[in-house]
Design a protein around this motif. Structure first.
Motif, PDB file in Angstrom:
ATOM      1  N   LYS A   7       0.842  -1.193   0.000  1.00  0.00           N
ATOM      2  CA  LYS A   7       0.000   0.000   0.000  1.00  0.00           C
ATOM      3  C   LYS A   7       0.879   1.246   0.000  1.00  0.00           C
ATOM      4  O   LYS A   7       1.828   1.342   0.770  1.00  0.00           O
ATOM      5  N   GLY A 152      -8.216   8.116   5.951  1.00  0.00           N
ATOM      6  CA  GLY A 152      -7.151   7.159   6.224  1.00  0.00           C
ATOM      7  C   GLY A 152      -7.531   5.737   5.854  1.00  0.00           C
ATOM      8  O   GLY A 152      -6.811   4.790   6.152  1.00  0.00           O
ATOM      9  N   ASP A 155      -5.577   2.283   4.326  1.00  0.00           N
ATOM     10  CA  ASP A 155      -4.901   1.272   5.158  1.00  0.00           C
ATOM     11  C   ASP A 155      -5.823   0.061   5.344  1.00  0.00           C
ATOM     12  O   ASP A 155      -5.399  -1.090   5.274  1.00  0.00           O
TER      13      ASP A 155
HETATM   14 MG    MG Z   1      -2.848   7.363   6.009  1.00  0.00          MG
END
Ligand code: MG
Ligand code: ASP
Length: 412
Positions: A7, A152, A155
């Protein structure tokens, strides 16, 4: 073939040069014989820009259209990454969330992944594709609309793919070279950890360490996905970065492994509420219905049937909390003399799985703070964590003093 998930966060795909550099890293793993699923974030800053545009047009926006807009950053980087890999003669193609499909709940802007069917991507691996580049952060609701997984969230996309496809490891490339004992901007004694247990990482992430989305750590723990955090800006060896893993895989560990902090805390006190059965429910139900994230709670000693109730919540939820409590008072559900908000506090926490078996950690923490003349306002503990609320102006000092006291600069 063995499979890796890699990632790349926003700073690692911030421009074409960086996408090339990231693609080279992918090429190295492909050359070793791995098939790779690459998960990309949007270019650094892009999601913020998209959110601002949405809020500019419509403060009370339709969350479905918010998701349609803010998911677009990842679409761009997925296509660019696939093109870059193709230029390097690596067979690659891009996948948007709906094409996989990443099936999620319909909780727009905070959706959860329900299922990731592996057939489509595996069929392409079977035809010779070596890299599937998947847009992170996005999915498809049962109603057929685009969803996003919360800020976020790529992730979480990465860990979910690693679990669904049984990847050997999930490497999270970012702009720091791993997980540190505390924020290196606060003390230069902060040390990079080689390994950290899922539980500790979970506490650190939810206590304000921003390396990984909390949800991604929860998923990694549930499915035992080996998670590695490492920098995309340095040449990497096979054991670079920090491995987030099961406790059993950590041989030596300090009692305390991390000091976390959060600046944006507020302390709210209800002065003189009736101390009767059901009072806590009467206070905290309306707060929960108003979406206030209450963290620490203290009920003071009561006198003549009345008591003070203190709790903490994020600073930006103070208004909402006040409104919810005043309304509950107006409805006659609770009664208090005053409601006092202290927004000049910060939370500092010590985290470590070693606390389960070693006593005296709390005492040492309180002694250290008292030696620095720092007053503790509220305390909360879990099996592997002790948090205190203190005046914000002492936050850095507290972090430094605790980091020294627990000798976090030294490996176990
Ligand atoms: Mg992040
Ligand atoms: N681009 C999204 C965000 O900035 C998701 C992510 O990068 O993880 O929140």
């Amino acid at each position: 073939m063995p499979l890796l998930v890699m990632k790349f966060g926003g700073t690692s795909v911030a421009n074409i040069d960086r996408i090339r550099r990231a693609a080279k890293r992918v090429g190295v793993e492909v050359a070793k014989g791995y098939d790779v699923i690459v998960i990309v974030s949007a270019m650094a800053g892009r999601t913020n820009e998209l959110v601002e545009w949405v809020e500019d047009i419509s403060p009370l926006y339709d969350a479905r259209e918010y998701d349609a807009v803010v998911s677009s950053g990842e679409v761009v980087t997925a296509g660019l990454m696939a093109l870059t890999l193709q230029e390097m003669d690596v067979p690659a193609r891009s996948w948007q969330g709906w094409q996989v499909p990443v099936l999620t709940t319909s909780a727009h802007s905070a959706a959860r992944i329900d299922e990731i069917p592996t057939d489509n991507i595996n069929a392409k691996f079977g035809e010779g594709m070596r890299v599937a580049v998947v847009a992170g952060f996005q999915g498809l609701s049962p109603e057929g609309r685009i969803t996003t997984l919360g800020r976020g969230g790529s992730d979480t996309t990465a860990v979910a793919f690693a679990a669904a496809f049984g990847a050997e490891r999930c490497d999270i490339y970012t702009d720091v070279d791993g997980v540190y004992t505390t924020d290196p901007r606060i003390t230069d004694k902060a040390r990079k950890l080689d390994r950290i247990a899922f539980e500790e990482m979970l506490e650190l992430a939810s206590l304000g360490a921003k390396v990984l989305q909390t949800r991604s750590v929860e998923l990694a723990m549930r499915y035992n996905v080996k998670l590695r955090v490492l920098s995309s800006f340095e040449e990497q060896s096979d054991d670079a970065g920090t491995l987030v893993c099961a406790e059993e895989e950590i041989v030596e560990s300090n009692v305390v492994n991390g000091i976390a902090y959060s600046r944006d805390e507020a302390k709210m006190t209800l002065i003189s509420v009736a101390d009767r059965p059901g009072i806590a429910a009467a206070i905290f139900m309306p707060l929960s219905e108003a979406g206030v994230n209450v963290d620490m709670i203290v009920q003071n000693i009561s006198e003549e049937g009345r008591t003070d109730m203190t709790f903490s919540c994020p600073t930006n939820q103070v208004k909402r909390a006040e409104q919810a409590l005043q309304e509950a008072k107006a409805r006659g559900e609770i009664n208090f003399h005053d409601l006092v908000a202290d927004t000049n506090v910060a939370k500092v926490s010590a985290v470590g799985i070693g606390m389960r078996s070693q006593s005296g950690v709390a005492a040492q923490m309180f002694k250290t703070l008292s030696d620095e003349g720092i007053n503790i306002k509220v305390i909360a503990t879990s099996e592997i964590k002790i948090s205190v609320l203190i005046d914000r102006k002492y936050m850095e000092l507290a972090v430094q003093a605790l980091h020294d006291a627990f000798e976090l600069d030294k490996a176990a």
